[in-house]
Structure formats: structure tokens, C-alpha cells
Design an enzyme around this catalytic site. Sequence first.
Site, PDB file in Angstrom:
ATOM      1  N   GLU A  78      13.267   6.028  -8.754  1.00  9.81           N
ATOM      2  CA  GLU A  78      13.029   4.675  -7.765  1.00  9.81           C
ATOM      3  C   GLU A  78      13.617   5.213  -6.721  1.00  9.81           C
ATOM      4  O   GLU A  78      14.636   6.002  -6.509  1.00  9.81           O
ATOM      5  CB  GLU A  78      13.441   3.747  -8.621  1.00  9.81           C
ATOM      6  CG  GLU A  78      12.971   3.170  -9.607  1.00  9.81           C
ATOM      7  CD  GLU A  78      11.768   2.489  -9.705  1.00  9.81           C
ATOM      8  OE1 GLU A  78      11.527   1.544  -8.644  1.00  9.81           O
ATOM      9  OE2 GLU A  78      10.740   2.806 -10.249  1.00  9.81           O
ATOM     10  N   LYS A 103      11.725  -3.458 -18.231  1.00 10.93           N
ATOM     11  CA  LYS A 103      10.650  -3.162 -19.230  1.00 10.93           C
ATOM     12  C   LYS A 103      11.131  -3.831 -20.497  1.00 10.93           C
ATOM     13  O   LYS A 103      10.132  -4.596 -21.283  1.00 10.93           O
ATOM     14  CB  LYS A 103      10.317  -1.707 -19.200  1.00 10.93           C
ATOM     15  CG  LYS A 103       9.639  -1.079 -18.093  1.00 10.93           C
ATOM     16  CD  LYS A 103       9.801   0.287 -18.013  1.00 10.93           C
ATOM     17  CE  LYS A 103       9.469   0.878 -16.517  1.00 10.93           C
ATOM     18  NZ  LYS A 103       9.650   2.189 -16.157  1.00 10.93           N
ATOM     19  N   GLY A 127       3.940   7.342 -11.964  1.00 11.03           N
ATOM     20  CA  GLY A 127       3.109   8.468 -11.038  1.00 11.03           C
ATOM     21  C   GLY A 127       2.038   7.565 -10.261  1.00 11.03           C
ATOM     22  O   GLY A 127       1.476   6.379 -10.718  1.00 11.03           O
ATOM     23  N   ASP A 167      15.882  -0.362 -14.627  1.00 13.90           N
ATOM     24  CA  ASP A 167      14.363  -0.007 -14.475  1.00 13.90           C
ATOM     25  C   ASP A 167      13.702  -0.377 -16.093  1.00 13.90           C
ATOM     26  O   ASP A 167      12.903  -1.056 -16.448  1.00 13.90           O
ATOM     27  CB  ASP A 167      13.886   1.399 -14.100  1.00 13.90           C
ATOM     28  CG  ASP A 167      12.344   1.350 -14.418  1.00 13.90           C
ATOM     29  OD1 ASP A 167      11.540   0.664 -13.783  1.00 13.90           O
ATOM     30  OD2 ASP A 167      11.965   2.191 -15.246  1.00 13.90           O
ATOM     31  N   GLY A 185       9.410  12.800  -7.048  1.00 17.88           N
ATOM     32  CA  GLY A 185       8.847  11.635  -6.990  1.00 17.88           C
ATOM     33  C   GLY A 185       9.060  10.712  -8.239  1.00 17.88           C
ATOM     34  O   GLY A 185       8.184   9.708  -8.348  1.00 17.88           O
ATOM     35  N   PHE A 245       0.923  -1.162   0.087  1.00 20.37           N
ATOM     36  CA  PHE A 245      -0.014  -0.188   0.011  1.00 20.37           C
ATOM     37  C   PHE A 245       0.868   1.162  -0.053  1.00 20.37           C
ATOM     38  O   PHE A 245       0.713   2.212   0.736  1.00 20.37           O
ATOM     39  CB  PHE A 245      -0.987  -0.086   1.316  1.00 20.37           C
ATOM     40  CG  PHE A 245      -2.290   0.859   1.060  1.00 20.37           C
ATOM     41  CD1 PHE A 245      -3.093   0.624  -0.163  1.00 20.37           C
ATOM     42  CD2 PHE A 245      -2.741   1.627   1.833  1.00 20.37           C
ATOM     43  CE1 PHE A 245      -4.144   1.403  -0.423  1.00 20.37           C
ATOM     44  CE2 PHE A 245      -3.864   2.524   1.688  1.00 20.37           C
ATOM     45  CZ  PHE A 245      -4.693   2.014   0.573  1.00 20.37           C
ATOM     46  N   LYS A 279       7.261  -5.129 -11.639  1.00 12.67           N
ATOM     47  CA  LYS A 279       8.076  -5.787 -12.607  1.00 12.67           C
ATOM     48  C   LYS A 279       8.827  -6.820 -12.509  1.00 12.67           C
ATOM     49  O   LYS A 279       9.000  -7.830 -13.360  1.00 12.67           O
ATOM     50  CB  LYS A 279       9.001  -4.499 -13.323  1.00 12.67           C
ATOM     51  CG  LYS A 279       8.256  -3.199 -13.616  1.00 12.67           C
ATOM     52  CD  LYS A 279       9.177  -2.237 -14.112  1.00 12.67           C
ATOM     53  CE  LYS A 279       9.641  -1.484 -13.048  1.00 12.67           C
ATOM     54  NZ  LYS A 279       8.836  -0.312 -12.230  1.00 12.67           N
TER      55      LYS A 279
HETATM   56  N1  HSE Z   1      10.974   4.952 -12.122  1.00  6.32           N
HETATM   57  C1  HSE Z   1      10.540   4.574 -13.068  1.00  6.32           C
HETATM   58  C2  HSE Z   1      10.578   6.020 -14.234  1.00  6.32           C
HETATM   59  C3  HSE Z   1       8.828   4.603 -13.029  1.00  6.32           C
HETATM   60  O1  HSE Z   1      11.000   6.885 -13.718  1.00  6.32           O
HETATM   61  O2  HSE Z   1      10.099   5.805 -15.350  1.00  6.32           O
HETATM   62  C4  HSE Z   1       8.583   3.309 -12.611  1.00  6.32           C
HETATM   63  O3  HSE Z   1       9.065   2.322 -13.639  1.00  6.32           O
END
Ligand code: HSE
Length: 357
Positions: free
Chosen positions: A211, A226, A323, A222, A208, A10, A127
Site C-alpha cells: 500500500e 478484510k 494487482g 489491510d 507495487g 482512476f 475496503k
Molecule cells: N496491499 C495489499 C496486499 C493489497 O499486499 O495484499 C490490497 O489489499
Amino acid sequence: MKYKIAIIGFGTVGQGFAEILEEKGIWLKEKYGLDFDVVAISDPIKGSVYAEEGLDLKKILSLIKETGKIDSYSEGIKDWDSIRTITDTNANVIAEASPTNIETGEPGIMHIRSALNNKKHVITTNKGPVALAYRELAKLAYENEVFFRFEGTVISGTPALNLGLETLAGIKVQEIRGILNGTTNYILTEMESGKTYEEVLREAQRLGYAEAKPDADVEGWDALAKVLILANVVMGGNLRVQDIERTGITGITLQDIQQAKSENKRYKLIGKVRKENGGIKASVSPEKLNTGDFLAQVNGVLNALTFVTDELREVTIVGPGAGRRETGFSLLSDLLNIHQLLEKSSSTIDPSRIVTC
Ligand code: HSE
């Protein structure tokens, strides 16, 4: 069918999902016939609560806002851990939103295995499990006759996986390439105005985007996760982390950026998956693109993905990749997708559900 949802994790994303459900609940029922209760939430820091008849999301969200915790909620069982919440509650949909760990995939893999083995549908933004264990989990979902959906694992709620798997069904995809990380795109864009890397990274953390550990973004992990998901899910590969060449943006200096600018070029961190010599190759690395290149015009925190296809040549989708609400929404989009498949109504619209947006 009434969906009984348990949210595991959460943090920002789980809360974003809860906010959307709370705000849009009546409209979702009216427009899509989506009838749900959130019956449980479990988070190792914020606490855990289970109420068979459903939680009052408004109360939960104000508790989190005021105290940072949910365990002072007035009703229900309070101390169940994530596994017990998955297996012993009456939830039939598990929304897995625990943090990504690209090395082990845990605790996400364990959560998803437990849910599928207990014949519960899974929707996730995590992910790690999809990047590391997609085939195993997809098989488990199939064997248990439940759905496993994870739209938010690639560029949040912007429908990248849905586009590749469903909208572009019937097309052969030769290559997928794009900007898959908002933090690095923001850093590279802002550095063009003369700010240093450290300055912009701090800004990205404050806003924000980044990561928790900035390495995940700036070293390309990251984006790699993906790329791995696109390779294995959309292009049918069976790649592992070590099969992907990865370079982050930490080696790019302000001088490099300015030099590129003087050549009418721009650095972008590009994730790429392509068919090559009968196999699938993938990489993540900074590329110096001509400013006229479509991807070079996608700036700031935006993400973009181009599918190179046989029938449509290039199809590009641009949108947010991170976001609270943007990623929270991806869980709703997975839930609606499951609902429409279960209702077998995805190709017909009940005229009584044509209501104002
Ligand atoms: N921290 C990632 C970004 C978002 O900046 O795109 C989550 O995958």
C-alpha cells in the site's frame, strides 16, 4: 439494459478495470449479453471527463499512459468532481475505486451513499466503506432497490466473498482463517532466504504490492479491514475496528524466521474470524505454522482463505490478492453478477452464448 458506467478513482485499479472492459467488450456482449458504455471517469489527480454517449476507452488509456492525465480528452464535460459525476451524469453503475481509508472510510462512504441515494448500482474495491459502514450501505441499497457489490475488497478478484456468500450458501461456517495480505506474505517468504525486513519491504514497494503507506500492510491494517468485512458480511457479525485484536509483522526478526525454519515451522500473518460463545471473534496476528499446514505452503504474494464448515469440513481458496488486472477484474465480476441477477439468468445459460473463451 445498457449499463452506463462511471469510474470514480482512476488509479491502478480503475485503469485495470478500464483495460479489461476495453479488451473484452465484444466478447462480454457475445457471451453474457453485457452491453455497456463507460460514460464518465473522475479522479482528483488525473482529471475528470463525462460524455453522455460513452468514452473511447482506448483513447483514454493511451492518454493516461502518455500524459498521466485524462483532461485533454477531445470531447465531453471536463471539470465535474466525483459527487457531481455520481449524481448528475447518466451513469447507472458507479464503479468506486478511490483509495481505502480504514479510519474514516472517506471519500468512499460519501461516494457510495450518493450513488445509492440516486438509485445507481455500486461496485467497489474500496475496503473502507464496507469495513466501516456495511450495514448502513446495504440497507440503503435495499431501500433504493439497487445492488451494492464489493468482491474485490477481500483478496481482489479471487472469489472469496462470492464463495462464502453464494457458492457455500446452505453451509454453516464456523471459522474463516487465512493469509489476507500479499505484501506481508511476500516479506515473510523472502526473509526465509536470509534477506532483511527493510530490504524485502523496499522490493515489495518497487513491485507495487505494498500500500502507499507500508504501515497499512505491515502493521496488519489491510488484513484487519478484510477480516472485518468477512466477519460482518459473511458471518453476520457487527464488529468494529476496535473489536479486532491486531498485531503486524514488524516485530518479527530475521532470527525469529530462522529459528522457526529450524523447527520446521514458518511465520504467516493470519487473519481469523470465528464463532465463539455465541458471538463473533476476530484477530490478525503472526502465527508460527508447521510447514505441513496447508496455509504454510502458500508463499510469496499469494493469498489464501480457509472456510471451516459443517458439511464440507475445510474448503480453501488460493489466489492473487492484489494487482492492477486482478483487482480490476473484481469490478467486472461484480458487474456481471448484477447483470445476471437483473436478467434472472444466473441458473440458465442461453445456448447462443456458449462461445469460445
Ligand atoms: N496491499 C495489499 C496486499 C493489497 O499486499 O495484499 C490490497 O489489499
